[in-house]
Design a protein around this motif. Structure first.
Motif, PDB file in Angstrom:
ATOM      1  N   ASN A   1      55.965  44.364  45.840  1.00 15.10           N
ATOM      2  CA  ASN A   1      55.218  43.302  46.501  1.00 15.10           C
ATOM      3  C   ASN A   1      53.754  43.349  46.071  1.00 15.10           C
ATOM      4  OD1 ASN A   1      54.918  41.127  48.454  1.00 15.10           O
ATOM      5  ND2 ASN A   1      53.774  42.597  49.682  1.00 15.10           N
ATOM      6  N   LEU A   2      53.267  42.216  45.564  1.00 16.18           N
ATOM      7  CA  LEU A   2      51.830  42.038  45.356  1.00 16.18           C
ATOM      8  C   LEU A   2      51.323  41.490  46.681  1.00 16.18           C
ATOM      9  CD1 LEU A   2      49.270  41.920  43.559  1.00 16.18           C
ATOM     10  CD2 LEU A   2      49.952  39.603  42.928  1.00 16.18           C
ATOM     11  N   SER A   3      50.764  42.362  47.523  1.00 12.39           N
ATOM     12  CA  SER A   3      50.390  41.939  48.867  1.00 12.39           C
ATOM     13  C   SER A   3      49.176  41.028  48.869  1.00 12.39           C
ATOM     14  CB  SER A   3      50.180  43.131  49.793  1.00 12.39           C
ATOM     15  OG  SER A   3      49.126  43.933  49.346  1.00 12.39           O
ATOM     16  N   LEU A   4      48.266  41.216  47.909  1.00  8.78           N
ATOM     17  CA  LEU A   4      47.094  40.353  47.858  1.00  8.78           C
ATOM     18  C   LEU A   4      46.552  40.278  46.440  1.00  8.78           C
ATOM     19  CD1 LEU A   4      44.921  38.651  49.372  1.00  8.78           C
ATOM     20  CD2 LEU A   4      43.612  40.779  49.593  1.00  8.78           C
ATOM     21  N   PHE A   5      46.244  39.070  46.028  1.00  6.31           N
ATOM     22  CA  PHE A   5      45.509  38.823  44.795  1.00  6.31           C
ATOM     23  C   PHE A   5      44.325  37.940  45.153  1.00  6.31           C
ATOM     24  CE2 PHE A   5      44.228  35.800  41.597  1.00  6.31           C
ATOM     25  CZ  PHE A   5      43.932  36.622  40.540  1.00  6.31           C
ATOM     26  N   GLU A   6      43.179  38.263  44.583  1.00  6.28           N
ATOM     27  CA  GLU A   6      42.026  37.379  44.678  1.00  6.28           C
ATOM     28  C   GLU A   6      41.352  37.386  43.324  1.00  6.28           C
ATOM     29  OE1 GLU A   6      38.547  36.251  47.859  1.00  6.28           O
ATOM     30  OE2 GLU A   6      39.381  38.270  47.921  1.00  6.28           O
ATOM     31  N   GLY A   7      41.069  36.192  42.805  1.00  6.88           N
ATOM     32  CA  GLY A   7      40.481  36.093  41.468  1.00  6.88           C
ATOM     33  C   GLY A   7      39.413  35.021  41.381  1.00  6.88           C
ATOM     34  N   TRP A   8      38.473  35.260  40.483  1.00  4.31           N
ATOM     35  CA  TRP A   8      37.373  34.338  40.250  1.00  4.31           C
ATOM     36  C   TRP A   8      37.087  34.256  38.757  1.00  4.31           C
ATOM     37  CZ3 TRP A   8      37.367  38.554  43.404  1.00  4.31           C
ATOM     38  CH2 TRP A   8      37.214  38.358  44.761  1.00  4.31           C
ATOM     39  N   GLU A   9      36.954  33.060  38.238  1.00  7.10           N
ATOM     40  CA  GLU A   9      36.348  32.937  36.921  1.00  7.10           C
ATOM     41  C   GLU A   9      34.862  33.179  37.124  1.00  7.10           C
ATOM     42  OE1 GLU A   9      37.650  30.314  33.816  1.00  7.10           O
ATOM     43  OE2 GLU A   9      39.003  29.338  35.253  1.00  7.10           O
TER      44      GLU A   9
ATOM     45  N   PHE B   1      51.997  34.982  35.747  1.00  8.37           N
ATOM     46  CA  PHE B   1      51.220  34.788  36.966  1.00  8.37           C
ATOM     47  C   PHE B   1      50.448  33.489  36.794  1.00  8.37           C
ATOM     48  CE2 PHE B   1      47.537  35.875  39.783  1.00  8.37           C
ATOM     49  CZ  PHE B   1      48.251  35.895  40.963  1.00  8.37           C
ATOM     50  N   THR B   2      51.065  32.401  37.203  1.00  9.99           N
ATOM     51  CA  THR B   2      50.509  31.070  36.952  1.00  9.99           C
ATOM     52  C   THR B   2      49.541  30.609  38.038  1.00  9.99           C
ATOM     53  OG1 THR B   2      52.436  30.079  38.012  1.00  9.99           O
ATOM     54  CG2 THR B   2      52.520  30.357  35.613  1.00  9.99           C
ATOM     55  N   GLN B   3      49.435  31.355  39.108  1.00 11.83           N
ATOM     56  CA  GLN B   3      48.551  30.957  40.196  1.00 11.83           C
ATOM     57  C   GLN B   3      47.069  31.081  39.814  1.00 11.83           C
ATOM     58  OE1 GLN B   3      51.210  32.868  40.333  1.00 11.83           O
ATOM     59  NE2 GLN B   3      52.365  32.577  42.207  1.00 11.83           N
ATOM     60  N   PHE B   4      46.761  31.937  38.878  1.00 10.65           N
ATOM     61  CA  PHE B   4      45.386  32.119  38.387  1.00 10.65           C
ATOM     62  C   PHE B   4      45.431  32.025  36.873  1.00 10.65           C
ATOM     63  CE2 PHE B   4      41.834  35.069  37.143  1.00 10.65           C
ATOM     64  CZ  PHE B   4      40.790  34.310  37.644  1.00 10.65           C
ATOM     65  N   LYS B   5      44.850  30.953  36.351  1.00 13.62           N
ATOM     66  CA  LYS B   5      44.879  30.713  34.908  1.00 13.62           C
ATOM     67  C   LYS B   5      43.443  30.569  34.402  1.00 13.62           C
ATOM     68  CE  LYS B   5      48.504  28.589  33.276  1.00 13.62           C
ATOM     69  NZ  LYS B   5      49.586  27.719  32.914  1.00 13.62           N
ATOM     70  N   PRO B   6      42.788  31.682  34.077  1.00 15.39           N
ATOM     71  CA  PRO B   6      41.417  31.576  33.583  1.00 15.39           C
ATOM     72  C   PRO B   6      41.371  30.824  32.257  1.00 15.39           C
ATOM     73  CG  PRO B   6      42.222  33.836  33.399  1.00 15.39           C
ATOM     74  CD  PRO B   6      43.272  33.053  34.112  1.00 15.39           C
ATOM     75  N   THR B   7      40.326  30.026  32.081  1.00 19.44           N
ATOM     76  CA  THR B   7      40.174  29.261  30.845  1.00 19.44           C
ATOM     77  C   THR B   7      39.617  30.124  29.716  1.00 19.44           C
ATOM     78  OG1 THR B   7      38.000  28.505  31.579  1.00 19.44           O
ATOM     79  CG2 THR B   7      39.882  27.057  32.032  1.00 19.44           C
ATOM     80  N   ARG B   8      38.990  31.239  30.093  1.00 23.63           N
ATOM     81  CA  ARG B   8      38.510  32.198  29.097  1.00 23.63           C
ATOM     82  C   ARG B   8      38.544  33.581  29.722  1.00 23.63           C
ATOM     83  NH1 ARG B   8      32.588  32.766  29.355  1.00 23.63           N
ATOM     84  NH2 ARG B   8      31.994  31.833  31.310  1.00 23.63           N
ATOM     85  N   ASN B   9      38.395  34.587  28.930  1.00 26.99           N
ATOM     86  CA  ASN B   9      38.479  35.963  29.414  1.00 26.99           C
ATOM     87  C   ASN B   9      37.141  36.445  29.954  1.00 26.99           C
ATOM     88  OD1 ASN B   9      41.208  36.824  29.162  1.00 26.99           O
ATOM     89  ND2 ASN B   9      40.972  36.615  26.963  1.00 26.99           N
ATOM     90  N   THR B  10      36.695  35.767  30.983  1.00 29.88           N
ATOM     91  CA  THR B  10      35.499  36.163  31.721  1.00 29.88           C
ATOM     92  C   THR B  10      35.822  35.938  33.196  1.00 29.88           C
ATOM     93  OG1 THR B  10      34.165  35.391  29.862  1.00 29.88           O
ATOM     94  CG2 THR B  10      33.005  35.886  31.886  1.00 29.88           C
ATOM     95  N   TYR B  11      36.399  36.958  33.825  1.00 30.35           N
ATOM     96  CA  TYR B  11      36.826  36.808  35.206  1.00 30.35           C
ATOM     97  C   TYR B  11      36.861  38.149  35.927  1.00 30.35           C
ATOM     98  CZ  TYR B  11      41.496  38.007  33.352  1.00 30.35           C
ATOM     99  OH  TYR B  11      42.552  38.608  32.736  1.00 30.35           O
ATOM    100  N   GLU B  12      36.961  38.049  37.240  1.00 32.70           N
ATOM    101  CA  GLU B  12      37.109  39.193  38.126  1.00 32.70           C
ATOM    102  C   GLU B  12      38.394  38.973  38.919  1.00 32.70           C
ATOM    103  OE1 GLU B  12      34.862  41.118  42.065  1.00 32.70           O
ATOM    104  OE2 GLU B  12      33.919  39.465  40.978  1.00 32.70           O
TER     105      GLU B  12
END
Length: 178
Positions: free
Chosen positions: A163-171, A38-49
């Motif tokens: 189908n992944l209908s929606l992804f939303e992510g934040w560092e 899943f390359t669309q969200f690539k957190p730089t560290r393991n602190t994310y939602e």
């Protein structure tokens, strides 16, 4: 919340965490087949939602989910198995697991979906993972001792496409620097 079995306790994440969010990444309608990065969200560290909403297609063989904190052979897996109607959380390969034979395990949690979607709302904070399933109807909290560079995310769908209908992510920003 009222349910067909009476009232049930719903857990929600602390709203104040939203103040720690950086810019959001949104992905809609992604076809998942086999294992894929899943390359669309690539957190730089393991602190994310992150929020993952998968479509359930009614196939009793459907088995899908997400692997977090991945790198080489390390990962923590959250998935859904339609044949057993279980959500599973697998930390058997979550990095350092050999310190106790009780630590590397897979949890199975029965879930009864009222809709054709399954929602995982995930918080990753270095060595802790919290997963709110279906808006807090089920919650999984776990320690992990992952490898420092294990920050990648993978999606999977066994026995056909999902189908992944929606992804939303934040560092997330540190609470100590605010």
């Amino acid at each position: 919340k009222s349910s067909e079995k009476g009232y049930m306790l719903i857990q929600k994440p602390f709203k104040g965490f939203e103040n720690l969010r950086n810019d959001s990444i949104v992905v809609k309608n992604l076809n998942v087949s086999g294992n894929q990065s899943f390359t669309q969200f690539k957190p730089t560290r393991n602190t994310y939602e992150a929020k993952f909403i998968f479509d359930i297609n009614g196939d009793s063989n459907q088995n899908f989910g997400v692997s977090l904190c991945t790198k080489r052979m390390s990962k923590v897996t959250i998935g859904y198995n339609a044949s057993s109607s279980n959500i599973y959380f697998d930390r058997t390969q979550s990095g350092l697991v050999s310190f106790s034979d009780k630590f590397p395990k897979t949890l199975n949690i029965p879930v009864k979906n009222q809709s054709n979607q399954l929602k995982f709302h995930v918080f990753v904070d270095e060595s802790t993972i919290e997963i709110f399933v279906n808006d807090g109807e089920q919650v999984i909290s776990s320690l992990i001792f992952r490898f420092a560079d294990a920050t990648e995310i993978e999606l999977f769908s066994k026995n056909g496409n999902t189908n992944l209908s929606l992804f939303e992510g934040w560092e997330l920003k540190s609470i100590w620097n605010n």
